[in-house]
Design a protein around this motif. Structure first.
Motif, PDB file in Angstrom:
ATOM      1  N   ASP A  41       7.375   9.110   1.550  1.00  0.00           N
ATOM      2  CA  ASP A  41       6.432   8.301   0.788  1.00  0.00           C
ATOM      3  C   ASP A  41       6.981   6.882   0.786  1.00  0.00           C
ATOM      4  O   ASP A  41       8.142   6.667   0.423  1.00  0.00           O
ATOM      5  CB  ASP A  41       6.291   8.831  -0.640  1.00  0.00           C
ATOM      6  CG  ASP A  41       5.596  10.184  -0.672  1.00  0.00           C
ATOM      7  OD1 ASP A  41       4.720  10.426   0.179  1.00  0.00           O
ATOM      8  OD2 ASP A  41       5.940  11.000  -1.547  1.00  0.00           O
ATOM      9  N   VAL A  42       6.159   5.930   1.216  1.00  0.00           N
ATOM     10  CA  VAL A  42       6.614   4.552   1.380  1.00  0.00           C
ATOM     11  C   VAL A  42       5.610   3.565   0.791  1.00  0.00           C
ATOM     12  O   VAL A  42       4.456   3.909   0.548  1.00  0.00           O
ATOM     13  CB  VAL A  42       6.840   4.216   2.879  1.00  0.00           C
ATOM     14  CG1 VAL A  42       7.944   5.076   3.474  1.00  0.00           C
ATOM     15  CG2 VAL A  42       5.558   4.367   3.684  1.00  0.00           C
ATOM     16  N   SER A  43       6.076   2.344   0.608  1.00  0.00           N
ATOM     17  CA  SER A  43       5.220   1.227   0.211  1.00  0.00           C
ATOM     18  C   SER A  43       5.200   0.264   1.382  1.00  0.00           C
ATOM     19  O   SER A  43       6.226  -0.316   1.735  1.00  0.00           O
ATOM     20  CB  SER A  43       5.785   0.535  -1.026  1.00  0.00           C
ATOM     21  OG  SER A  43       5.803   1.421  -2.120  1.00  0.00           O
ATOM     22  N   ILE A  44       4.038   0.109   2.003  1.00  0.00           N
ATOM     23  CA  ILE A  44       3.909  -0.736   3.198  1.00  0.00           C
ATOM     24  C   ILE A  44       3.371  -2.105   2.786  1.00  0.00           C
ATOM     25  O   ILE A  44       2.319  -2.194   2.145  1.00  0.00           O
ATOM     26  CB  ILE A  44       2.963  -0.093   4.230  1.00  0.00           C
ATOM     27  CG1 ILE A  44       3.480   1.293   4.620  1.00  0.00           C
ATOM     28  CG2 ILE A  44       2.829  -0.981   5.463  1.00  0.00           C
ATOM     29  CD1 ILE A  44       2.560   2.066   5.536  1.00  0.00           C
ATOM     30  N   PRO A  45       4.063  -3.185   3.179  1.00  0.00           N
ATOM     31  CA  PRO A  45       3.572  -4.531   2.865  1.00  0.00           C
ATOM     32  C   PRO A  45       2.205  -4.787   3.512  1.00  0.00           C
ATOM     33  O   PRO A  45       1.969  -4.397   4.659  1.00  0.00           O
ATOM     34  CB  PRO A  45       4.626  -5.452   3.475  1.00  0.00           C
ATOM     35  CG  PRO A  45       5.845  -4.605   3.626  1.00  0.00           C
ATOM     36  CD  PRO A  45       5.349  -3.212   3.867  1.00  0.00           C
ATOM     37  N   VAL A  46       1.338  -5.423   2.736  1.00  0.00           N
ATOM     38  CA  VAL A  46       0.009  -5.798   3.217  1.00  0.00           C
ATOM     39  C   VAL A  46      -0.023  -7.318   3.281  1.00  0.00           C
ATOM     40  O   VAL A  46       0.256  -7.990   2.285  1.00  0.00           O
ATOM     41  CB  VAL A  46      -1.099  -5.272   2.268  1.00  0.00           C
ATOM     42  CG1 VAL A  46      -2.473  -5.719   2.747  1.00  0.00           C
ATOM     43  CG2 VAL A  46      -1.018  -3.752   2.156  1.00  0.00           C
TER      44      VAL A  46
ATOM     45  N   ALA B  57       0.850  -1.186   0.000  1.00  0.00           N
ATOM     46  CA  ALA B  57       0.000   0.000   0.000  1.00  0.00           C
ATOM     47  C   ALA B  57       0.887   1.238   0.000  1.00  0.00           C
ATOM     48  O   ALA B  57       1.805   1.356   0.813  1.00  0.00           O
ATOM     49  CB  ALA B  57      -0.899  -0.001   1.238  1.00  0.00           C
ATOM     50  N   GLU B  58       0.609   2.153  -0.919  1.00  0.00           N
ATOM     51  CA  GLU B  58       1.363   3.406  -0.986  1.00  0.00           C
ATOM     52  C   GLU B  58       0.863   4.318   0.124  1.00  0.00           C
ATOM     53  O   GLU B  58      -0.346   4.506   0.286  1.00  0.00           O
ATOM     54  CB  GLU B  58       1.182   4.066  -2.352  1.00  0.00           C
ATOM     55  CG  GLU B  58       1.690   3.220  -3.514  1.00  0.00           C
ATOM     56  CD  GLU B  58       3.158   2.825  -3.382  1.00  0.00           C
ATOM     57  OE1 GLU B  58       3.986   3.683  -3.004  1.00  0.00           O
ATOM     58  OE2 GLU B  58       3.477   1.645  -3.646  1.00  0.00           O
TER      59      GLU B  58
END
Length: 175
Positions: free
Chosen positions: A137-142, A125-126
């Motif tokens: 700004d990050v990409s978080i693992p779902v 998830a951005e």
């Protein structure tokens, strides 16, 4: 002449052996050693935002549209309280981190949820994380409850039926 021939063969053999050993060991000369890379050995992301250390941050949910729980730890080593703001396209949360403390989001009293992630488990998830004037700004693992260690964090509870498709059936085993 025979001694000269043997000496020539030895020189050629030594040169061949030198080239072979250079070829075998040279990849270390041009490639960085893998054990020198620093990385987050976890399922979540690790970064610093402002004066706050974010460790093993991830989202746990059943689907792209179900409620999602944030897990991980927030470390504040400063003498002042810090507030982490996390914003997804589907919602946002704020988490207060007292001075010189660690907030573990796995603890019930620190639980934070979002309405949804907007992406399926297995994707990222951005998001934007902000602390004071700093942001990232990050990409978080779902993730979902496929792995046992995360099942207790699935909002609404983990449903074992969600794993049935991973178990071979007798019909499939017969083929």
């Amino acid at each position: 002449m025979t001694a000269q021939k043997n000496r020539g063969r030895r020189v050629v053999a030594a040169a061949a052996l030198a080239m072979l050993s250079l070829g075998v060991t040279s990849c270390g000369a041009i490639n960085e050693q893998a054990t020198t890379f620093q990385y987050a050995a976890s399922d979540g992301i690790v970064l610093n935002v402002g004066d706050l250390e974010v460790r093993n941050l991830m989202l746990v949910t059943k689907s792209a549209t179900d409620e999602a729980r944030l897990i991980g730890s927030l470390v504040n080593t400063t003498a002042a309280a810090q507030t982490l703001g996390l914003t997804l396209s589907t919602g946002s949360v704020s988490i207060n981190v007292p001075a010189k403390s660690v907030v573990s989001l796995e603890k019930t009293e620190n639980a934070k949820t979002l309405p949804s992630t907007g992406v399926l488990p297995g994707a990222q998830a951005e998001a934007t994380l902000s602390v004071g004037s700093g942001s990232a700004d990050v990409s978080i693992p779902v993730i979902d409850g496929t792995l046992k260690e995360y099942r207790e964090y699935v909002p609404g509870g983990f449903d074992p039926k969600s794993l049935e498709h991973l178990t071979p059936s007798e019909k499939a085993a017969a083929h």
